[in-house]
Every structure is written in structure tokens, then in C-alpha cells.
Design an enzyme around this catalytic site. Structure first.
Site: not given
Ligand code: NI
Length: 148
Positions: A46, A51, A91-92, A133-134, A137
Site C-alpha cells: 500500500g 508518502q 511502512c515504506l 494504515h494508509e 497517512h
Molecule cells: Ni505506511
């Protein structure tokens, strides 16, 4: 294929609140494509626009092993939520950090797809967790905030 630059914790731009999208134009479609390219390249499941320093309410997700089940959420809202589940998240934007995070097990959401059509989706477990989670963000929240 074009990759977008991911911003990393503790970059303050990860704390910005994303704005809803008013019109899905060519630019937005292009951004979505680039977000998928970037997510797949870095082996994520995701990615939120925040991000990649785009502060608009866009999320791309693909939790499939085969990487061919694209899900786009534009201006997503949670209609209802219930149950509890905890799994390890990463998380990226926060490489090599993981944590057990409490989430709702089941959620029902409403969003626009990239054709500009509203849809509702009820989902649980991994996809539900990923969406939560997304969506965090988009309001400047990170999974590590739950660990404090
Ligand atoms: Ni993330």
C-alpha cells in the site's frame, strides 16, 4: 515506468493532512500510475500519496501475491468498523521498523475509484489493516504513533 520519491520518517511532510480530490483529471490518473509503479518497485502492499509528497487523498493498494489486484481509493471514508485485530506492520516511509499495531478487524469504506465512481467495500483482516494504515497517512499519522 516512473518512480516517485518516497519521503522518510521523521520528515515533517509525512505529518501533513491530505486534501480531498475535486476532479479526477489526467494528472491524477498519471499520479496513480506512478504510485503503483513506486509501490511495486519497493515491494509494498500500500502507498498513500502523502508518502510521495502529494498531499491529496489518494491511496493505492495491492495485497495480492501475484501483484495484479490493484485497488485505488480516492477520498476514502470509513462508514463502520468493528472487532479488533493486531498484526505486525511496517511502512515504506519507515524502513526496517516494525510494530504490533491494534486495528479494527472489519471495516466498511466508501471511496471513489479512478473512474470517479463511488463504491463501497466491506473488508477484513489484511486488506482492512492496510486500508486503515494508509488512511492514517492521509491525516499525517504513522503506525509508530501507536507504539508511544
Ligand atoms: Ni505506511
Amino acid at each position: 515506468m516512473s518512480l516517485l520519491k518516497i519521503i522518510y520518517y521523521p520528515d515533517k511532510r509525512l505529518r501533513k493532512t491530505a486534501k480531498p480530490i475535486k476532479k479526477i483529471n489526467k494528472n491524477i490518473i498519471h499520479t496513480i500510475q506512478n504510485m503503483f509503479d513506486t509501490m511495486y518497485f519497493f515491494s509494498g502492499i500500500g502507498l498513500a500519496a502523502t508518502q510521495v509528497n502529494i498531499h491529496k487523498q489518494i491511496i493505492v493498494i495491492d495485497i495480492s501475491k501475484t501483484k495484479n489486484q490493484k485497488l485505488v481509493l480516492i477520498n476514502p471514508i470509513i462508514l463502520n468498523k468493528h472487532g479488533n485485530i493486531q498484526t505486525q506492520e511496517g511502512c515504506l516511509s519507515i524502513p526496517e521498523k516494525y510494530g504490533i499495531i491494534p486495528r479494527y478487524k472489519t471495516i466498511k469504506i466508501r471511496a471513489f475509484n479512478q473512474q470517479g465512481e463511488y463504491f463501497e467495500l466491506q473488508t477484513q483482516n489484511l486488506l482492512s489493516i492496510c486500508i486503515q494504515h494508509e488512511m492514517d497517512h492521509l491525516i499525517g499519522k504513522l503506525f509508530i504513533d501507536y507504539l508511544k
